[in-house]
Design a protein around this motif. Structure first.
Motif, mmCIF file in Angstrom:
data_model
loop_
_atom_site.group_PDB
_atom_site.id
_atom_site.type_symbol
_atom_site.label_atom_id
_atom_site.label_comp_id
_atom_site.label_asym_id
_atom_site.label_seq_id
_atom_site.Cartn_x
_atom_site.Cartn_y
_atom_site.Cartn_z
ATOM 1 N N GLY A 1 58.877 38.929 59.225
ATOM 2 C CA GLY A 1 58.316 37.588 59.500
ATOM 3 C C GLY A 1 58.790 36.652 58.109
ATOM 4 N N ARG A 2 58.298 37.265 57.203
ATOM 5 C CA ARG A 2 58.527 36.319 56.000
ATOM 6 C C ARG A 2 59.959 36.292 55.692
ATOM 7 N N TYR A 3 60.838 37.209 55.929
ATOM 8 C CA TYR A 3 62.211 37.058 55.556
ATOM 9 C C TYR A 3 62.771 35.935 56.625
ATOM 10 N N ALA A 4 62.315 35.968 57.725
ATOM 11 C CA ALA A 4 62.642 34.888 58.669
ATOM 12 C C ALA A 4 62.332 33.490 58.409
ATOM 13 N N VAL A 5 61.169 33.276 58.075
ATOM 14 C CA VAL A 5 60.773 32.217 57.672
ATOM 15 C C VAL A 5 61.326 31.420 56.444
ATOM 16 N N GLU A 6 61.421 32.382 55.464
ATOM 17 C CA GLU A 6 62.102 31.854 54.100
ATOM 18 C C GLU A 6 63.712 31.633 54.488
ATOM 19 N N ARG A 7 64.471 32.174 55.242
ATOM 20 C CA ARG A 7 65.653 31.773 55.466
ATOM 21 C C ARG A 7 65.656 30.391 56.295
ATOM 22 N N ALA A 8 64.683 30.209 57.257
ATOM 23 C CA ALA A 8 64.761 28.948 57.943
ATOM 24 C C ALA A 8 64.191 27.726 57.012
ATOM 25 N N VAL A 9 63.463 28.204 55.984
ATOM 26 C CA VAL A 9 62.894 26.997 55.096
ATOM 27 C C VAL A 9 64.050 26.606 54.468
ATOM 28 N N ASP A 10 65.034 27.555 53.845
ATOM 29 C CA ASP A 10 66.043 27.233 53.033
ATOM 30 C C ASP A 10 66.951 26.385 53.763
ATOM 31 N N TYR A 11 67.224 26.750 55.044
ATOM 32 C CA TYR A 11 67.939 25.959 55.902
ATOM 33 C C TYR A 11 67.658 24.553 56.042
ATOM 34 N N ALA A 12 66.246 24.403 56.304
ATOM 35 C CA ALA A 12 65.789 23.002 56.794
ATOM 36 C C ALA A 12 65.631 22.009 55.670
ATOM 37 N N LYS A 13 65.637 22.818 54.261
ATOM 38 C CA LYS A 13 65.694 22.076 53.287
ATOM 39 C C LYS A 13 66.999 21.033 53.041
ATOM 40 N N THR A 14 68.068 21.835 53.561
ATOM 41 C CA THR A 14 69.454 21.317 53.145
ATOM 42 C C THR A 14 70.290 20.862 54.566
ATOM 43 N N ARG A 15 69.892 21.059 55.687
ATOM 44 C CA ARG A 15 70.523 20.789 56.845
ATOM 45 C C ARG A 15 70.220 19.525 57.185
ATOM 46 N N THR A 16 71.156 18.373 57.231
ATOM 47 C CA THR A 16 71.098 16.864 57.634
ATOM 48 C C THR A 16 71.987 16.900 59.007
ATOM 49 N N VAL A 17 71.096 15.909 59.830
ATOM 50 C CA VAL A 17 71.675 15.442 61.010
ATOM 51 C C VAL A 17 71.453 14.127 61.481
ATOM 52 N N TRP A 18 70.321 13.812 61.102
ATOM 53 C CA TRP A 18 70.077 12.163 61.361
ATOM 54 C C TRP A 18 69.765 11.434 60.175
ATOM 55 N N LYS A 19 70.527 10.290 60.000
ATOM 56 C CA LYS A 19 70.403 9.536 58.813
ATOM 57 C C LYS A 19 70.184 10.261 57.593
ATOM 58 N N GLY A 20 70.763 11.153 57.342
ATOM 59 C CA GLY A 20 70.799 11.961 55.870
ATOM 60 C C GLY A 20 69.673 12.595 55.503
ATOM 61 N N THR B 1 65.133 27.098 64.671
ATOM 62 C CA THR B 1 65.235 25.900 63.444
ATOM 63 C C THR B 1 66.739 25.764 63.042
ATOM 64 N N LEU B 2 67.465 27.077 63.040
ATOM 65 C CA LEU B 2 68.926 27.028 62.888
ATOM 66 C C LEU B 2 69.894 26.668 64.033
ATOM 67 N N GLY B 3 69.286 26.649 65.341
ATOM 68 C CA GLY B 3 70.034 26.352 66.421
ATOM 69 C C GLY B 3 71.347 27.312 66.620
ATOM 70 N N GLY B 4 72.372 27.058 66.913
ATOM 71 C CA GLY B 4 73.411 27.691 67.009
ATOM 72 C C GLY B 4 73.819 28.766 65.974
ATOM 73 N N ASN B 5 73.366 28.199 64.709
ATOM 74 C CA ASN B 5 73.767 28.969 63.450
ATOM 75 C C ASN B 5 72.857 30.120 63.652
ATOM 76 N N GLY B 6 71.655 30.071 64.185
ATOM 77 C CA GLY B 6 70.749 31.218 64.056
ATOM 78 C C GLY B 6 71.236 32.343 65.033
ATOM 79 N N LEU B 7 72.181 32.169 65.696
ATOM 80 C CA LEU B 7 72.639 33.455 66.482
ATOM 81 C C LEU B 7 73.901 33.949 65.726
ATOM 82 N N THR B 8 74.373 33.452 64.732
ATOM 83 C CA THR B 8 75.651 33.882 64.168
ATOM 84 C C THR B 8 75.069 34.888 63.023
ATOM 85 N N ARG B 9 76.325 36.061 62.848
ATOM 86 C CA ARG B 9 76.124 36.841 61.952
ATOM 87 C C ARG B 9 75.811 36.503 60.673
#
Length: 399
Positions: free
Chosen positions: A266-285, A352-360
Motif C-alpha cells: 500500500g505504501r508503494y502504491a500511495v508513494e507512486r500516486a503522490v509523485d505522479y499527482a505532484k507533477t501531472r497537470t491537466v487544468w490551468k497548469g 489517480t494515474l488514470g490510463g497510465n495506472g494500467l500501463t506497465r
C-alpha cells in the motif's frame, strides 16, 4: 516516523532495509515474476545482511529479535517495490515454530540455514476441502515402528520448488481417546511419495503455488517437530501433545507478516500516486494533486495504512512478549485492517494515474490482483470477522 513504538534500532533497521530494497526495486521484482523466477539475488543479499533471520535466536545464527523486527524488514522491502513472500513462510512461520518447539537437533539442523537464507522451508496447512480449518484437516500420520507414515493432500502452498523441506500440518490419533490432533512434520522435498504440482495462477508472482500429495511418505521419528510426546509441565517442549500450540505459534506470525506485506504494498502504491499527482497537470497548469478529489483519497489511504501499522506493531510486541492470546486477537485485526487499507490504497493509486495506472511503465496495474489476494490469504477477512465476533465480542458461533 513516530518513535512511540519504535526504538532507534528499529528506525535504523528500517532505513537499512529500505536502502536494500531500492537497490533492487519494482522492475527487478516484476521482471522475475514474468519469468517465473525466484528473486534469489535479493534473497541472498538480505540473508548476508542478517535480515532474513532477524527474528531467530542468536545462538543459532539469527539476530535475536522478534516479529517486530522481521515485520519491519518485509514492510520496507514492500514499500520499495520488492517484497519477499517467502519471508512470511520460511523464517516467520517455520523458523518460529522450530525455534520455540523443535528439538535441539532440529534447531541446529535448520535455524542457521533459515537465518542466512541458505535453507528455505515452506508451510503446508491448506487442504482442498478444509481450507485452513485445522479441525477438518485430513492429512494423517500413523506410527510404523519408530517411523511415521504421512498421507494427504495440500493446496496453495508457496515456494515448494525452492524449499528444502515443507513443514506439514497433519493429524495423529490419540491412543487414549481415539481422536485426531494436529502435529507438525518436517518433510524433505525429495522424500519418496512426496510430490508437488504447480497450480496455474492468474496472479503473476515470483513465488509459485503448488498442490502437494503425500502418498504414504515415510518419515523418521525426528521429523515430528519437538520429538515424542510432550510433558504437560513443559509448555514449549513440542511433540505430539503440543500440536495446537505449535500451529498457533506459527499462525500468529503469519498474520503479522501478512499485515506487513499489505502495508508495504500500500505504501508503494500511495508513494507512486503522490509523485505522479505532484507533477501531472491537466487544468490551468496546476498539478492534479492540488485538487481535493485527488488529494483527499490519497490522504485517507495514507491514514489507513498508518493505523494498520499501529495494530501490526501492537501484535508484534504482544507476540514477542509471549502473550499468544493477546497476539492472536491483535494479529488477526492487523491482518484485516492492513488488507483493507492496501486494497483501497492500490485502487486509489491506479485511479489517480488514470490510463497510465494500467500501463506497465508505472508498475501499478499488477498490484490490483496482488492487493486483492491480501484479503484472502493467509486467512479470509470473513474468518477474521468470525474470530473477532466469537473470541472478542463473545457472540455465538454460526458454524
Amino acid at each position: 516516523m513516530s518513535t512511540v513504538l519504535e526504538t532507534e534500532e528499529h528506525q535504523a533497521l528500517r532505513a537499512a532495509v529500505a536502502a536494500l530494497g531500492k537497490r533492487f526495486g519494482r522492475d527487478y521484482t516484476t521482471d522475475l515474476a514474468r519469468r517465473g523466477e525466484h528473486p534469489r539475488e535479493l534473497w541472498d543479499a538480505a540473508g548476508e545482511l542478517g535480515y532474513l533471520g532477524v527474528n531467530l535466536p542468536e545462538e543459532y545464527g539469527g539476530g535475536g529479535g522478534g516479529m517486530a523486527e522481521l515485520s519491519i524488514v518485509l514492510e520496507e522491502l514492500g514499500a520499495a517495490g520488492s517484497p519477499l513472500l517467502m519471508l512470511v513462510v520460511s523464517p516467520a512461520i517455520c523458523g518460529t515454530v522450530i525455534a520455540r518447539f523443535g528439538t535441539e537437533a532440529q534447531k541446529r539442523a535448520w535455524l542457521p540455514g533459515l537465518s542466512d537464507g541458505s535453507l528455505t522451508m515452506s508451510f503446508g496447512i491448506t487442504e482442498p476441502d478444509a481450507g485452513s480449518n485445522s479441525h477438518r484437516i485430513t492429512t494423517t500420520a500413523r506410527r510404523d515402528g519408530d517411523d511415521w507414515i504421512l498421507s494427504g493432500r495440500k493446496v496453495f502452498i508457496s515456494g515448494v520448488d525452492i524449499s528444502d523441506a515443507t513443514l506439514i500440518v497433519g493429524r495423529t490419533e490419540d491412543a487414549r481417546s481415539g481422536s485426531l490432533k494436529p502435529c507438525l512434520f518436517i518433510v524433505p522435498r525429495e522424500a519418496p511419495g512426496f510430490t508437488h504440482t504447480r497450480i496455474d495462477m492468474e496472479l503473476q508472482a515470483a513465488e509459485k503455488q503448488f498442490e502437494l500429495v503425500l502418498d504414504d511418505v515415510r518419515l523418521p521419528a525426528d521429523a515430528l517437530v519437538g520429538g515424542g510426546p510432550s510433558r504437560s509441565s513443559e509448555a514449549e517442549s513440542g511433540g505430539e501433545d503440543a500440536g495446537l500450540l505449535q500451529l498457533f505459534a506459527g499462525l500468529n506470525p503469519e498474520r503479522i507478516m501478512g499485515a506487513a506485506f499489505s502495508i508495504g504494498m500500500g505504501r508503494y502504491a500511495v508513494e507512486r500516486a503522490v509523485d505522479y499527482a505532484k507533477t501531472r497537470t491537466v487544468w490551468k497548469g496546476a498539478p492534479i494533486g492540488s485538487h481535493q478529489a485527488i488529494a483527499h483519497p490519497l490522504a485517507q489511504a495514507h491514514i489507513e495504512l498508518e493505523l494498520s501499522r499501529l495494530m501490526m506493531q501492537k501484535a508484534a510486541r504482544l507476540y514477542d512478549e509471549g502473550d499468544d492470546i493477546g497476539a492472536g486477537e491483535a494479529a488477526n485485526m492487523a491482518k484485516y485492517a492492513a488488507a483493507e487499507a492496501c486494497v483501497r490504497a492500490v485502487d486509489q493509486a491506479v485511479h489517480t494515474l488514470g490510463g497510465n495506472g494500467l500501463t506497465r511503465e508505472y508498475g501499478l496495474a499488477s498490484l490490483i490482483t496482488a492487493a486483492r489476494v491480501s484479503r484472502i490469504a493467509p486467512v479470509s477477512r470473513e474468518m477474521i470477522l468470525n474470530y473477532v465476533s466469537h473470541q472478542t465480542l463473545g457472540l455465538p458461533k454460526s458454524y
